[in-house]
Each structure stands twice: as structure tokens, then as C-alpha cells.
Design a protein around this motif. Structure first.
Motif, PDB file in Angstrom:
ATOM      1  N   UNK A  59     -30.007   3.604  11.492  1.00  0.00           N
ATOM      2  CA  UNK A  59     -29.164   2.408  11.452  1.00  0.00           C
ATOM      3  C   UNK A  59     -28.567   2.217  10.053  1.00  0.00           C
ATOM      4  N   UNK A  60     -29.396   2.382   9.017  1.00  0.00           N
ATOM      5  CA  UNK A  60     -28.957   2.119   7.650  1.00  0.00           C
ATOM      6  C   UNK A  60     -27.999   3.189   7.136  1.00  0.00           C
ATOM      7  N   UNK A  61     -28.347   4.446   7.351  1.00  0.00           N
ATOM      8  CA  UNK A  61     -27.542   5.544   6.820  1.00  0.00           C
ATOM      9  C   UNK A  61     -26.358   5.891   7.715  1.00  0.00           C
ATOM     10  N   UNK A  62     -26.596   5.916   9.020  1.00  0.00           N
ATOM     11  CA  UNK A  62     -25.606   6.474   9.942  1.00  0.00           C
ATOM     12  C   UNK A  62     -24.920   5.442  10.825  1.00  0.00           C
ATOM     13  N   UNK A 203     -24.128  16.595  12.774  1.00  0.00           N
ATOM     14  CA  UNK A 203     -23.448  15.347  12.465  1.00  0.00           C
ATOM     15  C   UNK A 203     -23.961  14.216  13.346  1.00  0.00           C
ATOM     16  N   UNK A 204     -24.199  13.062  12.727  1.00  0.00           N
ATOM     17  CA  UNK A 204     -24.589  11.843  13.436  1.00  0.00           C
ATOM     18  C   UNK A 204     -23.449  10.846  13.301  1.00  0.00           C
ATOM     19  N   UNK A 205     -22.993  10.286  14.412  1.00  0.00           N
ATOM     20  CA  UNK A 205     -21.842   9.398  14.419  1.00  0.00           C
ATOM     21  C   UNK A 205     -22.269   7.945  14.562  1.00  0.00           C
ATOM     22  N   UNK A 206     -21.615   7.022  13.851  1.00  0.00           N
ATOM     23  CA  UNK A 206     -21.951   5.602  14.027  1.00  0.00           C
ATOM     24  C   UNK A 206     -21.588   5.119  15.424  1.00  0.00           C
ATOM     25  N   UNK A 207     -22.355   4.180  15.923  1.00  0.00           N
ATOM     26  CA  UNK A 207     -22.078   3.636  17.242  1.00  0.00           C
ATOM     27  C   UNK A 207     -23.278   2.907  17.802  1.00  0.00           C
ATOM     28  N   UNK A 208     -23.091   2.340  18.989  1.00  0.00           N
ATOM     29  CA  UNK A 208     -24.150   1.582  19.665  1.00  0.00           C
ATOM     30  C   UNK A 208     -24.606   2.371  20.883  1.00  0.00           C
ATOM     31  N   UNK A 209     -25.897   2.659  20.948  1.00  0.00           N
ATOM     32  CA  UNK A 209     -26.477   3.323  22.110  1.00  0.00           C
ATOM     33  C   UNK A 209     -26.864   2.253  23.127  1.00  0.00           C
ATOM     34  N   UNK A 210     -26.362   2.392  24.336  1.00  0.00           N
ATOM     35  CA  UNK A 210     -26.761   1.496  25.419  1.00  0.00           C
ATOM     36  C   UNK A 210     -27.859   2.158  26.233  1.00  0.00           C
TER      37      UNK A 210
END
Length: 248
Positions: A59-62, A203-210
Motif C-alpha cells: 500500500x505504501x510503496x506501490x 512490476x506492481x501497479x497501483x490500484x484497488x483489489x476487489x
């Protein structure tokens, strides 16, 4: 569709990898050293703490957060959780977020992986030696029933391996077979974690996992094939609801 990787996303992904290298190996060694002196409940709590810390780092980094739908569908009793499998995210998020200890079913070869596997082997999970054929499944049933009796939920990924977003894998009936034999309900779970942490991706992408949790699917008087078909139908229908763009 995933967009081109901006430099900030790449740097944050590098920082996460640095965290995993610097923090995870010493933490796993600490677990390996102290687990012999701890009971099963405390071992699991220590392992789940690593999961919670890693979720915080994601959450903090990505910029990866999550939301639940249907969390109240989780039962106050034994159950088998059968989940969509798109990412490594869910394997570390579920132990951190679920209200009961989880018992993963995994191949015995994983216990030989340095650090991670050594620690995993000291937790109360279900190990399968696939070379033993039918007896391996009987062993899974025996181990799983013991874990259910101890208050854990057994969790499996019926597709077996991680699938790309928008793809339906082949749903194997092993989890449904176990639930029917144990006489416990199945809880189907859909999620779209593949968008933030695609399979085999650095690569890790920002976003919300439902994370969408379905109502319990009863197994009494039903065949594993019937239960598995209902699990697959619910998960794949729900995937199109929570991630419609992936199924256009």
C-alpha cells in the motif's frame, strides 16, 4: 489493459523487491529459529504478521489497496475456501485479512525452497506428495479434516495455477471433492488482483483489489462435480461483474 510502465512504478517495484530481500530472509530465519519453541497458533500468527507488514508495504510503496464485498458471507464454522487465482497478492493477503487461520494445500516440494519453504513446512498446512497418486489425495483428506477440526479454514485454488486477467482456467474438482467428503460448505471467492500484480510480473501497479466473497455453497447430498460446477459458475460470473473491462 495494463498501461506502459512509468518510471515511478518501476522504482517503487524495485523498492518492494529490496524490501522483500532485506526483510523477508531475516524474518524467515527468525521464524525457523523460534518456531520449535512456539505452538501452532503462535507460529501462524507470526507468519501472518509478515503478510500484514507486506500488505502495508504494498500500500505504501506501490499504492495497492483492497476492498471487500460480501465479507459477511464468511461462516462462523468450518469451511473450504475456493478462490480465483491471478496473482501472488492473494496468497499473502488472505492470511493477513481472513478472520480465521488458513490452511493452504501445497506441493511437498515447496518445503525445500530456502527460507520460504523451510518456514512453510513448520506451519500446519496440508502437504501433498503427488508421486503417491491416490494415496496423496487420501492424505490430503486426512490432514484437511484435522485442520478443520482445529478451527482453520482450508483454502485451495481450483484453477491450480495463476491465470491472466480475463481468462478462465480449468477448474479442478479436488477442492470440491474434499469439501463433500468433509461435509462442510464451500465459500467461493473472486478477485481482480491480476491488475495490480500480474502473474510472473516484476512490476506492481497501483490500484484497488476487489475481493468478492460469495454465499456458502452447501455440499450435503451433492457430488463433487455438481459443487465444482457451481463454484466455477459463481466465480466466473462474479469476475465479469467486478472486472467487466477484462471480459469485453
Amino acid at each position: 489493459m495494463l498501461l506502459a510502465k512509468p518510471s515511478g512504478v518501476l522504482i517503487r517495484s524495485l523498492l518492494l523487491s529490496l524490501y522483500l530481500l532485506v526483510f523477508t530472509i531475516p524474518y524467515a530465519l527468525l521464524c525457523f529459529l523460534v518456531f520449535p519453541f512456539m505452538n501452532a497458533r503462535h507460529r501462524y500468527a507470526m507468519a501472518a504478521t509478515w503478510c500484514r507488514i507486506t500488505l502495508w508495504m504494498l500500500r505504501t510503496l506501490n499504492g495497492i489497496t483492497y476492498q471487500f464485498k460480501g465479507f459477511d458471507n464468511l461462516p462462523n464454522g468450518p469451511a473450504v475456501l475456493l478462490s480465483k487465482h491471478q496473482s501472488a497478492w492473494e496468497t499473502l493477503a488472505f492470511p493477513a485479512l481472513m478472520p480465521r487461520p488458513l490452511c493452504f494445500v501445497f506441493k511437498r516440494e515447496l518445503v525445500f525452497v530456502p527460507f520460504f519453504g523451510w518456514t512453510l513446512g513448520m506451519l500446519k498446512m496440508v502437504q501433498i506428495d503427488r508421486r503417491k497418486g491416490h494415496s496423496a489425495f487420501a492424505s490430503m483428506i486426512r490432514q484437511g479434516r484435522t485442520r478443520l477440526a482445529e478451527g482453520a479454514w482450508v483454502i485451495m485454488f481450483p484453477e491450480g495455477t495463476r491465470t491472466p486477467i480475463g481468462v478462465r482456467g480449468q477448474y479442478k474438482a479436488g477442492g470440491a471433492h474434499f469439501a463433500v467428503s468433509a461435509g462442510v460448505p464451500v465459500i467461493p471467492i473472486a478477485h481482480n488482483a491480476g491488475h495490480v500484480w500480474p502473474r510472473n510480473s516484476f512490476i506492481k501497479y497501483p490500484g484497488v483489489v476487489t475481493i468478492s466473497i460469495g454465499q456458502p455453497i452447501q455440499t450435503a447430498g451433492r457430488t463433487p462435480a455438481e459443487v465444482n460446477a457451481e463454484v466455477e459458475a459463481w466465480i466466473e460470473t462474479e469476475m465479469q461483474r467486478i472486472d467487466p473491462a477484462a471480459y469485453l
